[in-house]
Design an enzyme around this catalytic site. Sequence first.
Site, PDB file in Angstrom:
ATOM      1  CB  THR A  51       5.636 -16.064   3.842  1.00  0.00           C
ATOM      2  OG1 THR A  51       5.049 -16.748   2.656  1.00  0.00           O
ATOM      3  CG2 THR A  51       6.060 -17.336   4.623  1.00  0.00           C
ATOM      4  CG  ASP A  89      -3.848 -17.888   1.500  1.00  0.00           C
ATOM      5  OD1 ASP A  89      -3.228 -16.687   1.406  1.00  0.00           O
ATOM      6  OD2 ASP A  89      -3.359 -18.978   0.765  1.00  0.00           O
ATOM      7  CB  SER A  90      -0.838 -14.720   4.985  1.00  0.00           C
ATOM      8  OG  SER A  90      -0.370 -14.982   3.794  1.00  0.00           O
ATOM      9  CB  SER A  91      -3.570 -13.696   0.155  1.00  0.00           C
ATOM     10  OG  SER A  91      -4.475 -14.915   0.005  1.00  0.00           O
ATOM     11  CB  THR A 119      10.074  -6.246   1.765  1.00  0.00           C
ATOM     12  OG1 THR A 119       9.903  -4.713   2.005  1.00  0.00           O
ATOM     13  CG2 THR A 119       9.621  -6.528   0.364  1.00  0.00           C
ATOM     14  CB  THR A 144      12.164   4.735  -3.823  1.00  0.00           C
ATOM     15  OG1 THR A 144      12.888   4.126  -5.004  1.00  0.00           O
ATOM     16  CG2 THR A 144      12.695   4.062  -2.681  1.00  0.00           C
ATOM     17  CD  GLN A 145       8.275   2.054  -9.451  1.00  0.00           C
ATOM     18  OE1 GLN A 145       8.838   1.294 -10.318  1.00  0.00           O
ATOM     19  NE2 GLN A 145       7.437   3.155  -9.921  1.00  0.00           N
ATOM     20  CB  CYS A 146      14.967   1.235  -5.336  1.00  0.00           C
ATOM     21  SG  CYS A 146      15.134   2.181  -7.075  1.00  0.00           S
ATOM     22  CB  THR A 150       3.399 -22.956   4.238  1.00  0.00           C
ATOM     23  OG1 THR A 150       2.828 -22.288   3.077  1.00  0.00           O
ATOM     24  CG2 THR A 150       4.080 -24.125   3.933  1.00  0.00           C
TER      25      THR A 150
END
Length: 319
Positions: A86, A54-56, A163, A274-276, A11
Amino acid sequence: MKILIIYTGGTIGMKQNARTGMPETFDFAQIEEEAPELKKFGFVLDTISFQPIDSSEATPAFWVRLVTTVADNYDNYNGFVILHGTDTMAYSASALSFMLQNLAKPVIFTGSQLPIGMLRTDGKENLISAIETAASQTDDGRATVPEVCIYFQNKLLRGNRTTKSSAEHFNAFNSFNYPPLAEAGIYLKFNRQAIMPYPENDRLTVHTRLDTSTAILKIFPGMSQALLESVSKIQGIRSLIIETFGSGNAPTFPWFIDSIRKIADSGTVVLNITQCLRGEVDPDKYTTGRLLKKAGVVSGKDITAEAALTKLFYLQGKY
């Protein structure tokens, strides 16, 4: 002071079409026309533009190209700023942190949530502060931040600790388990205790072999035995990341533990993260974690999913 800006897309490299109102890419070599404030630095600012993606669509081959570009220009610049979309910026920053060994110069990723040509853009501030960070030196002439970082919305974060946490706010990135390396207010204040020390051997070593033989399995309530068994039958997998609950917990059903044990016994590295967003895997805290540990699962402690994946790619390519 010489800084190399590497534009890869995203972007930040767009401006609004006056006729349609839609964002579109522009020639990033003309960045000083969009951000004339850059001229006040008095730095030599050179640019290299990739074909925007595109960063994806970022891939290991893309990371290799980034690393090679930094290495080829390493002796000619004091620092590097990589402009990146991003969505996968944290993956790319994590990958480069492992692929660039003995890094003695800043490699700063940044981008924006709004195109740099829009009135309310966050791109100008992010770009200006990223360049200022990349040019910063200590009293003895060494780089203040000799590592791969992400600069976004007033904070400089360690690349492999970061993240993306928001798709709509300017403070899109967070480092939940490690403090910021710097914060920008009236002054740019560095947290020197958190910054990587200058390497004893400052001769850059580049690693470009990556092995992507990795799978990720997110543990969820109601996950079936058939699903886990299907993962165990994937051919060629050298490592499996399991995203568990809380402090590294997962079901204690015999079929679950037995399946995980078989995967680990086959020689596949099973890494528990961990998912946290905050906290870490502690395999000795609860019975469920201890069972996974006995089954051969390795604790990822407080590593991010992005860093876990890219570190395994790096290690599997090296060994």
